[in-house]
Design a protein around this motif. Structure first.
Motif, PDB file in Angstrom:
ATOM      1  N   ASP A   1       0.823  -1.219   0.000  1.00  0.00           N
ATOM      2  CA  ASP A   1       0.000   0.000   0.000  1.00  0.00           C
ATOM      3  C   ASP A   1       0.854   1.265   0.000  1.00  0.00           C
ATOM      4  O   ASP A   1       0.363   2.349  -0.266  1.00  0.00           O
ATOM      5  N   TYR A   2       2.159   1.129   0.322  1.00  0.00           N
ATOM      6  CA  TYR A   2       3.011   2.307   0.504  1.00  0.00           C
ATOM      7  C   TYR A   2       3.687   2.715  -0.808  1.00  0.00           C
ATOM      8  O   TYR A   2       3.907   1.884  -1.690  1.00  0.00           O
ATOM      9  N   ARG A   3       4.047   3.997  -0.866  1.00  0.00           N
ATOM     10  CA  ARG A   3       4.765   4.530  -2.028  1.00  0.00           C
ATOM     11  C   ARG A   3       6.068   5.176  -1.606  1.00  0.00           C
ATOM     12  O   ARG A   3       6.915   5.457  -2.432  1.00  0.00           O
ATOM     13  N   ASP A   4       6.226   5.466  -0.306  1.00  0.00           N
ATOM     14  CA  ASP A   4       7.365   6.238   0.180  1.00  0.00           C
ATOM     15  C   ASP A   4       8.633   5.386   0.259  1.00  0.00           C
ATOM     16  O   ASP A   4       8.668   4.369   0.970  1.00  0.00           O
ATOM     17  N   ILE A   5       9.667   5.850  -0.422  1.00  0.00           N
ATOM     18  CA  ILE A   5      10.937   5.116  -0.468  1.00  0.00           C
ATOM     19  C   ILE A   5      11.496   4.889   0.937  1.00  0.00           C
ATOM     20  O   ILE A   5      12.074   3.842   1.232  1.00  0.00           O
ATOM     21  N   GLU A   6      11.281   5.859   1.832  1.00  0.00           N
ATOM     22  CA  GLU A   6      11.825   5.698   3.188  1.00  0.00           C
ATOM     23  C   GLU A   6      11.174   4.505   3.891  1.00  0.00           C
ATOM     24  O   GLU A   6      11.851   3.667   4.500  1.00  0.00           O
ATOM     25  N   SER A   7       9.832   4.411   3.781  1.00  0.00           N
ATOM     26  CA  SER A   7       9.105   3.329   4.460  1.00  0.00           C
ATOM     27  C   SER A   7       9.428   1.971   3.836  1.00  0.00           C
ATOM     28  O   SER A   7       9.701   0.990   4.537  1.00  0.00           O
ATOM     29  N   ILE A   8       9.414   1.937   2.505  1.00  0.00           N
ATOM     30  CA  ILE A   8       9.624   0.666   1.795  1.00  0.00           C
ATOM     31  C   ILE A   8      11.041   0.143   2.044  1.00  0.00           C
ATOM     32  O   ILE A   8      11.241  -1.027   2.374  1.00  0.00           O
ATOM     33  N   ASN A   9      12.035   1.034   1.944  1.00  0.00           N
ATOM     34  CA  ASN A   9      13.422   0.597   2.166  1.00  0.00           C
ATOM     35  C   ASN A   9      13.638   0.127   3.603  1.00  0.00           C
ATOM     36  O   ASN A   9      14.344  -0.851   3.862  1.00  0.00           O
ATOM     37  N   ALA A  10      13.027   0.851   4.558  1.00  0.00           N
ATOM     38  CA  ALA A  10      13.195   0.467   5.965  1.00  0.00           C
ATOM     39  C   ALA A  10      12.604  -0.919   6.196  1.00  0.00           C
ATOM     40  O   ALA A  10      13.221  -1.783   6.844  1.00  0.00           O
ATOM     41  N   TYR A  11      11.436  -1.168   5.623  1.00  0.00           N
ATOM     42  CA  TYR A  11      10.796  -2.484   5.802  1.00  0.00           C
ATOM     43  C   TYR A  11      11.684  -3.599   5.247  1.00  0.00           C
ATOM     44  O   TYR A  11      11.951  -4.608   5.910  1.00  0.00           O
ATOM     45  N   ARG A  12      12.200  -3.359   4.026  1.00  0.00           N
ATOM     46  CA  ARG A  12      13.022  -4.387   3.381  1.00  0.00           C
ATOM     47  C   ARG A  12      14.301  -4.638   4.184  1.00  0.00           C
ATOM     48  O   ARG A  12      14.684  -5.771   4.463  1.00  0.00           O
ATOM     49  N   GLU A  13      14.972  -3.539   4.587  1.00  0.00           N
ATOM     50  CA  GLU A  13      16.253  -3.683   5.275  1.00  0.00           C
ATOM     51  C   GLU A  13      16.074  -4.333   6.647  1.00  0.00           C
ATOM     52  O   GLU A  13      16.766  -5.295   6.996  1.00  0.00           O
ATOM     53  N   LEU A  14      15.118  -3.846   7.426  1.00  0.00           N
ATOM     54  CA  LEU A  14      15.006  -4.296   8.822  1.00  0.00           C
ATOM     55  C   LEU A  14      14.438  -5.711   8.926  1.00  0.00           C
ATOM     56  O   LEU A  14      14.858  -6.507   9.769  1.00  0.00           O
ATOM     57  N   THR A  15      13.499  -6.043   8.049  1.00  0.00           N
ATOM     58  CA  THR A  15      13.000  -7.440   8.092  1.00  0.00           C
ATOM     59  C   THR A  15      14.019  -8.362   7.416  1.00  0.00           C
ATOM     60  O   THR A  15      14.274  -9.472   7.875  1.00  0.00           O
ATOM     61  N   GLY A  16      14.662  -7.847   6.341  1.00  0.00           N
ATOM     62  CA  GLY A  16      15.653  -8.667   5.631  1.00  0.00           C
ATOM     63  C   GLY A  16      16.830  -9.029   6.525  1.00  0.00           C
ATOM     64  O   GLY A  16      17.372 -10.138   6.451  1.00  0.00           O
ATOM     65  N   ALA A  17      17.196  -8.117   7.415  1.00  0.00           N
ATOM     66  CA  ALA A  17      18.335  -8.376   8.319  1.00  0.00           C
ATOM     67  C   ALA A  17      17.879  -9.099   9.584  1.00  0.00           C
ATOM     68  O   ALA A  17      18.672  -9.341  10.494  1.00  0.00           O
ATOM     69  N   GLY A  18      16.576  -9.399   9.652  1.00  0.00           N
ATOM     70  CA  GLY A  18      16.069 -10.113  10.829  1.00  0.00           C
ATOM     71  C   GLY A  18      16.044  -9.256  12.076  1.00  0.00           C
ATOM     72  O   GLY A  18      15.933  -9.733  13.200  1.00  0.00           O
ATOM     73  N   LEU A  19      16.138  -7.927  11.883  1.00  0.00           N
ATOM     74  CA  LEU A  19      16.163  -7.023  13.056  1.00  0.00           C
ATOM     75  C   LEU A  19      14.766  -6.729  13.577  1.00  0.00           C
ATOM     76  O   LEU A  19      14.584  -6.343  14.720  1.00  0.00           O
ATOM     77  N   ARG A  20      13.744  -6.824  12.707  1.00  0.00           N
ATOM     78  CA  ARG A  20      12.379  -6.514  13.141  1.00  0.00           C
ATOM     79  C   ARG A  20      11.438  -7.564  12.587  1.00  0.00           C
ATOM     80  O   ARG A  20      11.637  -8.075  11.453  1.00  0.00           O
ATOM     81  N   GLU A  21      10.401  -7.895  13.331  1.00  0.00           N
ATOM     82  CA  GLU A  21       9.397  -8.848  12.897  1.00  0.00           C
ATOM     83  C   GLU A  21       8.411  -8.122  11.963  1.00  0.00           C
ATOM     84  O   GLU A  21       7.917  -7.045  12.312  1.00  0.00           O
ATOM     85  N   PRO A  22       8.128  -8.656  10.782  1.00  0.00           N
ATOM     86  CA  PRO A  22       7.325  -7.935   9.780  1.00  0.00           C
ATOM     87  C   PRO A  22       6.018  -7.340  10.310  1.00  0.00           C
ATOM     88  O   PRO A  22       5.735  -6.171  10.102  1.00  0.00           O
ATOM     89  N   LYS A  23       5.222  -8.117  11.021  1.00  0.00           N
ATOM     90  CA  LYS A  23       3.898  -7.634  11.466  1.00  0.00           C
ATOM     91  C   LYS A  23       4.055  -6.449  12.425  1.00  0.00           C
ATOM     92  O   LYS A  23       3.403  -5.425  12.299  1.00  0.00           O
TER      93      LYS A  23
END
Ligand code: TEU
Ligand code: CA
Length: 580
Positions: A402-424
């Motif tokens: 649902d998002y378009r903002d590069i800041e939000s999308i990149n943060a989600y990818r990086e933090l979940t990809g690195a296992g630092l944050r749980e997606p939900k």
């Protein structure tokens, strides 16, 4: 016609024609008027392509006039590939295709001026788009004459030159295969940082600014202008999470004030402009330099301490509530420290922040009015962000799609990809803090897509547009819109204007956990501002010095009951009295 606090003076007059009463209290149009910020992509779509545009803005100038606005700040409208929705500029002297043509811009500027509305442009010169001709040439070869327009470094031991992290996740360094070097980008890799140490870069920027000033614009909001001078040698910084946040190493750098004083000498001082620096990382001490009353740098700056009070330990991705006592302390610090030595800006909302009624309030119109009262009676230039005057709320985003903002999308990818944050859990935080909350289409009426577009909107429309929209609120004298209209009129054109704009500020009851109360004083007039920033009824002890029998209600969001020493406040009640 906008008025100064004491007399009506047309905008045609320059600041110099307005009597100066000593440097710190010099009367200026940009001190006495409210600024309205438009994010063009989401404001009004005139041609049905789902994206807001300049002709859409022009069609709504009457709405802005009705609100009482005399100063507009447009987020960037220049040619851009929109990696960061226009904050990545590919040609400073051309209009973004989706927004229209330069003729459309000229028509907007002319009509705005006819309606006594000034236009302030968004100046993004810490970086350009990687599609800007300067960067295309700079990256073409190591000895291109534009190579040093940007910041290039050799790899160090086969790695990035330092440990800085981008504001949009990842390293600030992007490897460029063509010339076998890294280039610096504090934001996305499509936003390479300009090298301000290069005098040719400063010449190019100042020439471009002059070109826009000669077109007749009325000022600049300067994107991350505090970042244009990087720490000498680009040394590693303190690590938080995966990198060292670049803001620790690039804000308020060694030459930033030299560069701005040069900009002022060569461009700004030649026109009657309002300039506001978006000074990420600014402190009060630095703000006294950026926004000094000698007029050698900028008119004012945006500070970000207050909107960082609810950050988490490593980043902003949390849902922690903002502490009201901390907010009171911070806003009071800025009021008291800048008084008489620099001009302040006042904002809670912009295109980078979640909707304040969802962040500080409970989404109710009453809480929106209460929050607005806190801000609009302080000293400084208030900023209203599109939709804030309607009480527009955060949007119920679902999945990351649902998002378009590069800041939000990149943060989600990086933090979940690195296992630092749980997606939900992270999605809940992104839903609360994402910049996209401010970028959903302006809600004009209850027709499909909130009257924003007849096409497919570029981002989802907040479903609550059926009840929160301009048409409904223009027709309701008790609406948030009408409350903002009154606040703006009180500052710009009322018998209280002088004390609101130039009066001194003093906080009351700093220890109170919910009530934000303060006074403003000038020439024997005292305003008492009392705002209950909570969903609970409260009583507030009125200082013995207050003589209620002379009190005159200036404004408020509930009919005031009895004026007693222990003032009974309803949930989210705001009230302002004038005391003799
Ligand atoms: O914002 C700079 C900036 O400080 C923000 O990125 C802020 O750190 C972040 O949004 C808070 O979470 C300016 C513009 O306002 C922003 O829209 C741009 O994305 C950014 O610069 C790059 O130009
Ligand atoms: Ca359009």
């Amino acid at each position: 016609m906008a008025r100064s606090c004491k007399e009506k003076h047309s905008f045609a007059g320059s600041a110099a024609e307005v009597p100066l009463e000593g440097r710190s209290t010099a009367r200026q149009w940009w001190k006495e008027n409210v600024v309205y910020q438009i994010y063009p992509r989401s404001f009004c779509d005139s041609n049905g392509d789902g994206v807001g545009d300049l002709n859409g803005i022009r069609s709504k100038l009457g709405y802005l006039k009705e609100l009482g606005i005399h100063i507009l700040w447009l987020s960037p409208v220049y040619k851009s590939p929109n990696d960061d929705n226009g904050y990545d500029i590919a040609d400073y002297r051309a209009i973004m295709d989706e927004f229209g043509t330069m003729e459309d811009f000229d028509a907007l500027l002319a009509e705005a001026h006819q309606m006594d509305i000034k236009i302030v442009m968004d100046l993004v010169v810490n970086h350009t788009s990687d599609e800007h001709q300067w960067f295309v040439e700079s990256r073409s070869s190591r000895d291109n004459d534009k190579r040093d327009y940007y910041i290039w470094r050799e790899a160090v031991d086969g790695h990035e030159p330092n440990n800085w992290g981008s504001c949009f996740s990842g390293s600030v360094w992007e490897w460029d295969e063509t010339t076998g070097m890294y280039y610096l980008h504090c934001f996305s890799k499509k936003q390479p940082d300009l090298n301000w140490e290069n005098p040719k870069v400063r010449d190019e920027v100042f020439d471009m600014m002059t070109w826009w000033c000669d077109k007749g614009i009325d000022g600049f909001r300067m994107d991350v202008i505090s970042m244009i001078s990087k720490k000498e040698g680009l040394p590693d910084g303190p690590v938080e999470g995966l990198y060292s946040p670049c803001v620790y190493s690039v804000c308020n750098g060694p030459h930033v004030h030299e560069y701005l004083q040069e900009m002022n000498r060569r461009v700004l001082s030649k026109y009657d402009l309002m300039t506001v620096g978006e000074t990420a990382g600014v402190t009060v001490e630095e703000a006294k330099k950026y926004a000094n009353t000698d007029g050698t740098e900028l008119s004012m700056v945006f500070q970000f301490e207050h909107v960082g009070l609810d950050d988490g330990p490593v980043d902003k991705w949390c849902t922690d509530p903002m502490s009201i006592p901390a907010l009171k302390e911070n806003l009071t610090k800025w009021e008291k420290e800048l008084e008489g030595v620099a001009w302040n800006s006042l904002f809670f909302c912009n295109h980078d922040q979640p909707r304040v009624v969802s962040r500080l309030g409970d989404n109710s119109p009453q809480s929106a009015k209460c929050i607005a009262t806190v801000l609009h009676f302080m000293q400084g230039t208030p900023y209203v962000y599109q939709g804030e005057e309607l009480g527009m709320t955060n949007c119920p985003f679902g999945s990351i799609e649902d998002y378009r903002d590069i800041e939000s999308i990149n943060a989600y990818r990086e933090l979940t990809g690195a296992g630092l944050r749980e997606p939900k859990e992270l999605l809940e935080c992104i839903a609360y803090k994402s910049r996209d909350n401010a970028r959903t289409p302006m809600q004009w009426d209850d027709t499909p897509n909130a009257g924003f577009t007849t096409g497919q909107p570029w981002i989802m429309v907040n479903p609550n547009y059926t009840t929160i929209n301009a048409a409904a609120e223009l027709a309701d004298p008790n609406s948030v819109f009408c409350y903002y209209k009154n606040l703006i009129a009180l500052r710009q054109d009322s018998k209280w204007s002088d004390v609101i704009v130039y009066g001194s500020y003093d906080l009351l009851a700093p220890e109170d956990e919910a009530v934000f109360a303060y006074t403003r004083r000038k020439d024997g007039v005292t305003l008492l501002v009392v705002c209950n920033l909570s969903a609970q009824a409260r009583t507030f002890p009125i200082p013995e010095t207050v003589q209620w029998d002379s009190a005159e209600l200036v404004t408020g969001n509930v009919p005031q009951a009895e004026l007693t020493r222990q003032l009974a406040l309803a949930p989210w009640q705001a009230a302002v009295w004038a005391l003799a």
